[in-house]
Design a protein around this motif. Sequence first.
Motif, PDB file in Angstrom:
ATOM      1  N   ILE A   5      18.935 -43.446   5.559  1.00  0.00           N
ATOM      2  CA  ILE A   5      19.010 -41.607   5.174  1.00  0.00           C
ATOM      3  C   ILE A   5      20.142 -41.214   4.624  1.00  0.00           C
ATOM      4  O   ILE A   5      20.358 -40.780   3.688  1.00  0.00           O
ATOM      5  CB  ILE A   5      17.947 -40.699   5.863  1.00  0.00           C
ATOM      6  N   LEU A   6      21.013 -41.566   6.197  1.00  0.00           N
ATOM      7  CA  LEU A   6      22.458 -41.223   5.520  1.00  0.00           C
ATOM      8  C   LEU A   6      23.336 -41.492   4.575  1.00  0.00           C
ATOM      9  O   LEU A   6      24.317 -41.217   4.383  1.00  0.00           O
ATOM     10  CB  LEU A   6      22.991 -41.235   7.156  1.00  0.00           C
ATOM     11  N   ARG A   7      22.493 -43.095   4.555  1.00  0.00           N
ATOM     12  CA  ARG A   7      23.621 -44.450   3.802  1.00  0.00           C
ATOM     13  C   ARG A   7      23.231 -43.650   1.810  1.00  0.00           C
ATOM     14  O   ARG A   7      23.850 -43.209   0.980  1.00  0.00           O
ATOM     15  CB  ARG A   7      23.175 -45.385   3.726  1.00  0.00           C
ATOM     16  N   VAL A   8      22.018 -43.148   1.849  1.00  0.00           N
ATOM     17  CA  VAL A   8      21.466 -42.085   0.566  1.00  0.00           C
ATOM     18  C   VAL A   8      21.742 -40.731   0.708  1.00  0.00           C
ATOM     19  O   VAL A   8      22.787 -41.277  -1.197  1.00  0.00           O
ATOM     20  CB  VAL A   8      20.117 -42.122   0.238  1.00  0.00           C
ATOM     21  N   VAL A   9      22.823 -39.912   1.521  1.00  0.00           N
ATOM     22  CA  VAL A   9      23.424 -39.302   1.084  1.00  0.00           C
ATOM     23  C   VAL A   9      24.617 -39.335   0.854  1.00  0.00           C
ATOM     24  O   VAL A   9      25.160 -38.747  -0.315  1.00  0.00           O
ATOM     25  CB  VAL A   9      23.306 -37.904   2.231  1.00  0.00           C
ATOM     26  N   ALA A  10      24.834 -40.214   1.525  1.00  0.00           N
ATOM     27  CA  ALA A  10      26.082 -40.530   1.415  1.00  0.00           C
ATOM     28  C   ALA A  10      26.815 -41.687  -0.391  1.00  0.00           C
ATOM     29  O   ALA A  10      27.491 -41.302  -0.560  1.00  0.00           O
ATOM     30  CB  ALA A  10      26.994 -41.653   1.928  1.00  0.00           C
ATOM     31  N   SER A  11      25.971 -42.018  -0.099  1.00  0.00           N
ATOM     32  CA  SER A  11      26.431 -42.012  -1.642  1.00  0.00           C
ATOM     33  C   SER A  11      25.708 -41.223  -2.636  1.00  0.00           C
ATOM     34  O   SER A  11      26.875 -41.835  -4.251  1.00  0.00           O
ATOM     35  CB  SER A  11      24.697 -43.584  -1.925  1.00  0.00           C
ATOM     36  N   ILE A  12      24.781 -40.904  -1.895  1.00  0.00           N
ATOM     37  CA  ILE A  12      24.854 -39.398  -3.939  1.00  0.00           C
ATOM     38  C   ILE A  12      26.392 -38.362  -3.844  1.00  0.00           C
ATOM     39  O   ILE A  12      26.660 -38.416  -4.894  1.00  0.00           O
ATOM     40  CB  ILE A  12      23.462 -38.544  -3.429  1.00  0.00           C
ATOM     41  N   TYR A  13      26.610 -38.473  -2.408  1.00  0.00           N
ATOM     42  CA  TYR A  13      27.953 -37.493  -2.183  1.00  0.00           C
ATOM     43  C   TYR A  13      28.867 -37.504  -2.907  1.00  0.00           C
ATOM     44  O   TYR A  13      29.899 -37.572  -3.621  1.00  0.00           O
ATOM     45  CB  TYR A  13      27.765 -37.169  -0.598  1.00  0.00           C
ATOM     46  N   THR A  14      29.028 -39.235  -2.268  1.00  0.00           N
ATOM     47  CA  THR A  14      31.120 -40.378  -3.210  1.00  0.00           C
ATOM     48  C   THR A  14      30.231 -40.810  -4.636  1.00  0.00           C
ATOM     49  O   THR A  14      31.255 -41.101  -4.894  1.00  0.00           O
ATOM     50  CB  THR A  14      30.470 -41.132  -2.180  1.00  0.00           C
ATOM     51  N   ALA A  34       8.623 -46.169   1.586  1.00  0.00           N
ATOM     52  CA  ALA A  34       8.677 -46.213   3.460  1.00  0.00           C
ATOM     53  C   ALA A  34       9.774 -44.738   3.563  1.00  0.00           C
ATOM     54  O   ALA A  34      10.073 -44.050   4.036  1.00  0.00           O
ATOM     55  CB  ALA A  34       9.482 -47.426   4.261  1.00  0.00           C
ATOM     56  N   LEU A  35      10.964 -45.331   2.794  1.00  0.00           N
ATOM     57  CA  LEU A  35      12.277 -43.904   2.801  1.00  0.00           C
ATOM     58  C   LEU A  35      12.088 -42.481   1.602  1.00  0.00           C
ATOM     59  O   LEU A  35      12.205 -41.441   2.977  1.00  0.00           O
ATOM     60  CB  LEU A  35      13.406 -44.768   2.040  1.00  0.00           C
ATOM     61  N   GLY A  36      10.786 -43.335   1.058  1.00  0.00           N
ATOM     62  CA  GLY A  36      10.592 -41.630   0.620  1.00  0.00           C
ATOM     63  C   GLY A  36      10.285 -40.531   0.952  1.00  0.00           C
ATOM     64  O   GLY A  36      10.499 -39.340   1.150  1.00  0.00           O
ATOM     65  N   GLU A  37       8.789 -41.446   2.281  1.00  0.00           N
ATOM     66  CA  GLU A  37       8.641 -40.479   2.689  1.00  0.00           C
ATOM     67  C   GLU A  37       9.194 -40.183   4.367  1.00  0.00           C
ATOM     68  O   GLU A  37       8.769 -39.134   4.519  1.00  0.00           O
ATOM     69  CB  GLU A  37       7.124 -41.255   3.416  1.00  0.00           C
ATOM     70  N   ILE A  39      12.249 -38.944   4.115  1.00  0.00           N
ATOM     71  CA  ILE A  39      13.115 -38.125   3.356  1.00  0.00           C
ATOM     72  C   ILE A  39      12.215 -37.080   3.042  1.00  0.00           C
ATOM     73  O   ILE A  39      12.585 -35.656   4.126  1.00  0.00           O
ATOM     74  CB  ILE A  39      13.673 -38.428   2.040  1.00  0.00           C
ATOM     75  N   ALA A  40      10.957 -37.397   2.858  1.00  0.00           N
ATOM     76  CA  ALA A  40       9.697 -35.703   2.655  1.00  0.00           C
ATOM     77  C   ALA A  40       9.355 -35.265   4.176  1.00  0.00           C
ATOM     78  O   ALA A  40       9.573 -33.848   4.475  1.00  0.00           O
ATOM     79  CB  ALA A  40       8.919 -36.106   2.220  1.00  0.00           C
ATOM     80  N   ALA A  41       9.285 -36.313   5.030  1.00  0.00           N
ATOM     81  CA  ALA A  41       9.331 -35.903   6.631  1.00  0.00           C
ATOM     82  C   ALA A  41      10.362 -35.414   7.045  1.00  0.00           C
ATOM     83  O   ALA A  41       9.788 -33.953   7.850  1.00  0.00           O
ATOM     84  CB  ALA A  41       8.271 -36.989   7.206  1.00  0.00           C
ATOM     85  N   TYR A  42      10.993 -35.064   6.740  1.00  0.00           N
ATOM     86  CA  TYR A  42      12.426 -34.535   7.724  1.00  0.00           C
ATOM     87  C   TYR A  42      12.723 -33.126   6.483  1.00  0.00           C
ATOM     88  O   TYR A  42      12.794 -32.458   7.144  1.00  0.00           O
ATOM     89  CB  TYR A  42      13.612 -35.406   6.259  1.00  0.00           C
ATOM     90  N   GLY A  43      12.085 -33.280   5.245  1.00  0.00           N
ATOM     91  CA  GLY A  43      12.483 -32.211   4.718  1.00  0.00           C
ATOM     92  C   GLY A  43      11.286 -30.767   5.104  1.00  0.00           C
ATOM     93  O   GLY A  43      11.486 -30.025   5.200  1.00  0.00           O
ATOM     94  N   ARG A  44      10.155 -31.341   5.515  1.00  0.00           N
ATOM     95  CA  ARG A  44       9.498 -30.528   6.251  1.00  0.00           C
ATOM     96  C   ARG A  44       9.563 -30.115   7.761  1.00  0.00           C
ATOM     97  O   ARG A  44       8.979 -28.959   8.564  1.00  0.00           O
ATOM     98  CB  ARG A  44       7.490 -31.841   6.426  1.00  0.00           C
ATOM     99  N   ILE A  45      10.539 -30.288   7.862  1.00  0.00           N
ATOM    100  CA  ILE A  45      11.013 -30.143   9.900  1.00  0.00           C
ATOM    101  C   ILE A  45      11.790 -28.944   9.367  1.00  0.00           C
ATOM    102  O   ILE A  45      11.059 -27.528  10.264  1.00  0.00           O
ATOM    103  CB  ILE A  45      12.261 -30.893   9.789  1.00  0.00           C
ATOM    104  N   PHE A  46      12.251 -28.582   8.865  1.00  0.00           N
ATOM    105  CA  PHE A  46      12.661 -27.382   8.346  1.00  0.00           C
ATOM    106  C   PHE A  46      12.040 -26.275   7.690  1.00  0.00           C
ATOM    107  O   PHE A  46      12.200 -24.454   7.800  1.00  0.00           O
ATOM    108  CB  PHE A  46      14.008 -27.236   7.603  1.00  0.00           C
ATOM    109  N   LYS A  47      10.648 -26.480   7.173  1.00  0.00           N
ATOM    110  CA  LYS A  47      10.136 -24.989   6.598  1.00  0.00           C
ATOM    111  C   LYS A  47       8.638 -25.411   7.093  1.00  0.00           C
ATOM    112  O   LYS A  47       8.564 -24.061   7.748  1.00  0.00           O
ATOM    113  CB  LYS A  47       8.586 -26.515   5.565  1.00  0.00           C
ATOM    114  N   SER A  48       8.758 -26.264   8.887  1.00  0.00           N
ATOM    115  CA  SER A  48       7.909 -25.805  10.093  1.00  0.00           C
ATOM    116  C   SER A  48       8.658 -25.193  10.943  1.00  0.00           C
ATOM    117  O   SER A  48       8.530 -23.885  11.192  1.00  0.00           O
ATOM    118  CB  SER A  48       7.696 -27.228  10.621  1.00  0.00           C
TER     119      SER A  48
END
Length: 184
Positions: A5-14, A34-37, A39-48
Amino acid sequence: MWPDILRVVASIYTGTVRAYDVVTMLQREGHPTALGEAIAAYGRIFKSLHILAYIDVDETYRRDIKHIRNLQEGRHALARKICHGKKGELYHRYERGLENQLGVLGLVLNCVVLWTTVYLDAAVRQLKAQGYPVRDEDMARLSPFVNTQLGVHGAYTFLLPDLAPGAIRALRDPDAPDADDDEI
């Protein structure tokens, strides 16, 4: 999958990878990878966390959210009243036409809110000057989205009234009896 997830975020950011390419990579044949799932689960943390804060923490948080929702509902109700021709629904064959209709509706809505705000302020100042008790709790509940004074049917004039610069028309006397609807 945190390192991925961090690698994807850094790739988009740079700018190494376009966001479009990442989105296509995160799903295969309409199903998330699996990576998409992850990232979706990580997003649900903030919703929770938001839901838990709403339920459990401070009642002022719920009141603030309710206040914001009421403001939005008032704005939508005013927009529906202004856009009365097709029951508040926009119909147009082209996206550009819908954008134009929404832009004009937004402009008219903002003009009505400005007009209402100016006259609400003038009415409150007049009431205070005449010695009427105006409480802060009541002032906090005033909304520029009221629409009872709006007449959306009938004849319109766009002639400017003969007023001094910066002046507004005379306000109604609060002690005078209300006019009947037939007289308006």
